[in-house]
Write a protein that holds these residues in place. Structure first.
Motif, mmCIF file in Angstrom:
data_model
loop_
_atom_site.group_PDB
_atom_site.id
_atom_site.type_symbol
_atom_site.label_atom_id
_atom_site.label_comp_id
_atom_site.label_asym_id
_atom_site.label_seq_id
_atom_site.Cartn_x
_atom_site.Cartn_y
_atom_site.Cartn_z
ATOM 1 N N LEU A 1 0.828 -1.201 0.000
ATOM 2 C CA LEU A 1 0.000 0.000 0.000
ATOM 3 C C LEU A 1 0.867 1.256 0.000
ATOM 4 O O LEU A 1 0.527 2.264 -0.616
ATOM 5 C CB LEU A 1 -0.911 -0.013 1.236
ATOM 6 C CG LEU A 1 -2.129 0.900 1.190
ATOM 7 C CD1 LEU A 1 -3.057 0.507 0.059
ATOM 8 C CD2 LEU A 1 -2.883 0.863 2.515
ATOM 9 N N GLU B 1 1.780 2.670 -3.283
ATOM 10 C CA GLU B 1 0.710 3.468 -3.875
ATOM 11 C C GLU B 1 0.603 4.843 -3.203
ATOM 12 O O GLU B 1 0.359 5.851 -3.862
ATOM 13 C CB GLU B 1 -0.605 2.685 -3.721
ATOM 14 C CG GLU B 1 -1.773 3.261 -4.473
ATOM 15 C CD GLU B 1 -3.081 2.550 -4.106
ATOM 16 O OE1 GLU B 1 -3.027 1.400 -3.594
ATOM 17 O OE2 GLU B 1 -4.145 3.150 -4.315
ATOM 18 N N TYR B 2 0.795 4.917 -1.896
ATOM 19 C CA TYR B 2 0.501 6.127 -1.126
ATOM 20 C C TYR B 2 1.703 7.047 -0.941
ATOM 21 O O TYR B 2 1.541 8.173 -0.501
ATOM 22 C CB TYR B 2 -0.007 5.732 0.275
ATOM 23 C CG TYR B 2 -1.466 5.336 0.322
ATOM 24 C CD1 TYR B 2 -2.023 4.546 -0.668
ATOM 25 C CD2 TYR B 2 -2.285 5.755 1.358
ATOM 26 C CE1 TYR B 2 -3.348 4.176 -0.626
ATOM 27 C CE2 TYR B 2 -3.618 5.393 1.419
ATOM 28 C CZ TYR B 2 -4.143 4.600 0.424
ATOM 29 O OH TYR B 2 -5.461 4.239 0.479
ATOM 30 N N ASP C 1 3.920 8.958 -2.601
ATOM 31 C CA ASP C 1 3.985 10.319 -3.122
ATOM 32 C C ASP C 1 2.955 11.224 -2.461
ATOM 33 O O ASP C 1 3.262 12.341 -2.053
ATOM 34 C CB ASP C 1 3.736 10.308 -4.636
ATOM 35 C CG ASP C 1 4.950 9.798 -5.386
ATOM 36 O OD1 ASP C 1 6.041 9.767 -4.789
ATOM 37 O OD2 ASP C 1 4.801 9.428 -6.566
ATOM 38 N N GLU C 2 1.737 10.720 -2.399
ATOM 39 C CA GLU C 2 0.636 11.534 -1.889
ATOM 40 C C GLU C 2 0.898 11.933 -0.426
ATOM 41 O O GLU C 2 0.775 13.097 -0.058
ATOM 42 C CB GLU C 2 -0.660 10.734 -1.999
ATOM 43 C CG GLU C 2 -1.918 11.558 -2.021
ATOM 44 C CD GLU C 2 -2.182 12.222 -3.376
ATOM 45 O OE1 GLU C 2 -2.172 13.453 -3.398
ATOM 46 O OE2 GLU C 2 -2.414 11.525 -4.385
ATOM 47 N N LEU C 3 1.284 10.970 0.399
ATOM 48 C CA LEU C 3 1.504 11.273 1.815
ATOM 49 C C LEU C 3 2.751 12.140 1.997
ATOM 50 O O LEU C 3 2.795 12.984 2.891
ATOM 51 C CB LEU C 3 1.612 9.987 2.649
ATOM 52 C CG LEU C 3 0.365 9.097 2.684
ATOM 53 C CD1 LEU C 3 0.497 8.034 3.768
ATOM 54 C CD2 LEU C 3 -0.903 9.900 2.919
ATOM 55 N N THR C 4 3.753 11.936 1.149
ATOM 56 C CA THR C 4 4.947 12.776 1.236
ATOM 57 C C THR C 4 4.588 14.218 0.885
ATOM 58 O O THR C 4 5.005 15.151 1.567
ATOM 59 C CB THR C 4 6.034 12.266 0.270
ATOM 60 O OG1 THR C 4 6.225 10.878 0.516
ATOM 61 C CG2 THR C 4 7.349 12.991 0.491
ATOM 62 N N ALA C 5 3.793 14.387 -0.179
ATOM 63 C CA ALA C 5 3.398 15.744 -0.587
ATOM 64 C C ALA C 5 2.550 16.405 0.496
ATOM 65 O O ALA C 5 2.611 17.616 0.682
ATOM 66 C CB ALA C 5 2.641 15.693 -1.904
ATOM 67 N N MET C 6 1.756 15.608 1.222
ATOM 68 C CA MET C 6 0.940 16.167 2.310
ATOM 69 C C MET C 6 1.751 16.326 3.589
ATOM 70 O O MET C 6 1.226 16.763 4.606
ATOM 71 C CB MET C 6 -0.265 15.261 2.588
ATOM 72 C CG MET C 6 -1.386 15.384 1.600
ATOM 73 S SD MET C 6 -2.905 14.687 2.284
ATOM 74 C CE MET C 6 -3.357 13.547 1.017
ATOM 75 N N ARG C 7 3.024 15.938 3.527
ATOM 76 C CA ARG C 7 3.919 16.051 4.663
ATOM 77 C C ARG C 7 3.388 15.343 5.907
ATOM 78 O O ARG C 7 3.424 15.851 7.028
ATOM 79 C CB ARG C 7 4.202 17.530 4.983
ATOM 80 C CG ARG C 7 4.898 18.249 3.833
ATOM 81 C CD ARG C 7 4.922 19.734 4.041
ATOM 82 N NE ARG C 7 5.474 20.094 5.337
ATOM 83 C CZ ARG C 7 6.771 20.096 5.616
ATOM 84 N NH1 ARG C 7 7.628 19.758 4.700
ATOM 85 N NH2 ARG C 7 7.199 20.443 6.798
ATOM 86 N N VAL C 8 2.883 14.136 5.682
ATOM 87 C CA VAL C 8 2.365 13.320 6.785
ATOM 88 C C VAL C 8 3.551 12.690 7.518
ATOM 89 O O VAL C 8 4.415 12.085 6.892
ATOM 90 C CB VAL C 8 1.425 12.227 6.230
ATOM 91 C CG1 VAL C 8 0.982 11.291 7.335
ATOM 92 C CG2 VAL C 8 0.220 12.870 5.556
ATOM 93 N N THR D 1 -2.449 5.854 9.209
ATOM 94 C CA THR D 1 -3.186 6.023 7.948
ATOM 95 C C THR D 1 -3.187 4.729 7.143
ATOM 96 O O THR D 1 -4.229 4.281 6.658
ATOM 97 C CB THR D 1 -2.540 7.129 7.085
ATOM 98 O OG1 THR D 1 -2.525 8.327 7.836
ATOM 99 C CG2 THR D 1 -3.318 7.343 5.795
#
Lengths: 240, 230
Positions: free
Chosen positions: B122, B125-126, B128-135, B143
């Protein structure tokens, strides 16, 4: 709520990216300055996505230097990004936005109101309680825009945001992008759709095979392109 | 087949001894899986998301421990909990508590190994998105565990299957004491060796039925959840 120090201009100095023996970006020097949207165009594989990722700060160059408002390694709190295929979290549409707000550090009490406001801004107020993965492609792209706006960014990077959408969905996304740009957010967008570039761009960065072939104001680029490749591209012929 | 008929009679007749055994078995295995999930889910997610020296070694060990022999785990827990062992002062050997601990140890590697695989897939898949959201790292773990929840139901079921079906650890650390630590599997083993095949058969049928019912319930929960969350 925006931090006092700006991330603009983004300055690329002699930036290259290699993946093994392949050169994806070849000694790029480029300034992204405040103002109307900067649109990266060029054929597939010319390095648009890689350049966007560098600007967002989620990729580090193989060589060269990138600075945001004069600082290298700026933390990226003021930047947001919408990917070509955004990942929808397995929860409702509004919970996706709430998640982004939480990640951006919004306090719990203000989140509910902000979620409603953002859902309205992208025209998804009627879809709030739908599972995000059940939304159509266009709706998912708009939800991704709402999620990005939740970060209250100074700069918003968009990577081919309408690549697989029909004209109606494309128009909906473009209208939102235009209103975001009008609200003072710097848009940096990659597209291979020359019509979209005409409709949205303030200035154009034309990439061919990992190099900046031309960087010009949009009118200039479309009326009197300086390079033969750009002229070919503007005519609508294939640039390979 | 007279044995089969008596077994069915036992089940349908609502034999109180049988029900006590069934209740204890469920209580022990469900508690063990819950305890193992508390450790195994975060451990699996940690192994999937955090790079550190020796990680590959640990991943291999955890994967290998999915096949831990129950009797060996039973023996280890027995040595720990016996009067002269380091945890002997607890005085819980030959109690359901000891059985829960032993079964949890057996189930932790299964949950951790399957969770690691699920979360790692998972994360691809996630990322890039979580990195860009700075999670941050902690929020990433929660998450991904939450977004993998439907796959993780199957992971927990695999753990439950292991716990409910095994006989080695509960026999050693529980002692198969009538009315106190006797579970379905230890009772089946005992009744078979005593020659009371009808009771053994009845217990076997009940055990299989319970496992099917629990899996069906989990399947239903998963489907309803997916319908509402996509």
């Amino acid at each position: 709520m925006r931090a006092a120090i700006s991330d603009l201009p983004i300055r690329f100095e002699d930036v290259s990216v290699h993946a093994g023996a392949v050169t994806i970006l070849d000694r790029i020097s480029l300034d992204v300055t405040p103002g109307a949207p900067t649109v990266l165009i060029g054929p597939n594989g010319c390095g648009k996505t890689t350049l966007i990722r560098l600007g967002m700060g989620i990729l580090t160059p193989s060589s060269g230097r990138i600075t945001w408002g004069g600082r290298s390694g700026a933390p990226g709190e003021q930047r947001a990004m919408v990917f070509q295929r955004p990942v929808m979290l397995r929860r409702t549409a509004s919970a996706n936005v709430a998640y982004a707000l939480e990640a951006a550090g919004a306090a719990r009490p203000e989140r509910t109101a902000r979620v409603d406001e953002l859902m309205q801004r992208v025209g998804l107020e009627g879809r709030a309680e739908r599972p995000a993965r059940r939304l159509s492609g266009g709706e998912q792209q708009r939800l991704a825009l709402a999620r990005a706006l939740a970060r209250n960014p100074e700069i918003l990077f968009l990577d081919e945001p309408t690549a697989s959408l029909d004209p109606a969905s494309t128009k909906a996304v473009e209208d939102i992008v235009r209103s975001i740009a009008a609200s003072g957010v710097k848009i940096v967008m990659a597209t291979h759709d020359i019509g979209q570039a005409r409709r949205l761009a303030g200035n154009i960065v034309f990439l061919v095979r990992g190099r900046v072939a031309e960087h010009a104001l949009a009118e200039r680029f479309f009326t009197s392109p300086a390079t033969p490749e750009a002229a070919t591209f503007v005519r609508g012929d294939l640039v390979i | 087949m007279p044995e089969g008929v008596s077994a069915l009679g036992l089940v349908l007749g609502g034999d109180p001894t049988l029900y006590a055994i069934v209740r204890l078995s469920l209580q022990v295995s469900v508690s063990a899986v819950a305890l193992a999930a508390l450790v195994g889910l975060p451990l699996g997610a940690f192994l999937a998301l955090v790079q550190f020296p020796g990680r590959t070694f640990l991943v291999v060990v955890v994967n290998a421990f999915m096949g831990l022999p129950p009797v060996v785990v039973g023996l280890a827990v027995y040595l720990l909990l016996s009067r002269s062992g380091p945890l002997g002062f607890l005085g819980i050997l030959f109690t359901p508590k000891a059985m829960i601990i032993a079964q949890a140890l057996l189930v932790i590697p299964i949950i951790a190994a399957l969770t690691r695989q699920t979360i790692e897939d998972l994360w691809v898949e996630y990322r890039d998105e979580l990195t860009a959201m700075r999670v941050g790292p902690f929020a990433r773990v929660t998450t991904l565990l939450w977004d993998a929840r439907f796959s993780l139901v199957t992971t927990l079921l695999a753990g439950f299957g292991r716990a409910a079906a095994e006989v080695g650890t509960v026999m050693i650390v529980g002692g198969n004491i009538d009315g106190f630590t006797r579970t379905m599997t230890t009772a089946i083993a005992l009744e078979t060796s005593k020659g009371d095949l009808p009771l053994a058969m009845g217990l076997g049928l009940v055990l299989i039925t319970i496992i099917i019912v629990i899996n069906a319930l989990a399947w239903g929960v998963r489907r309803v959840g997916e319908l509402h969350a996509g």
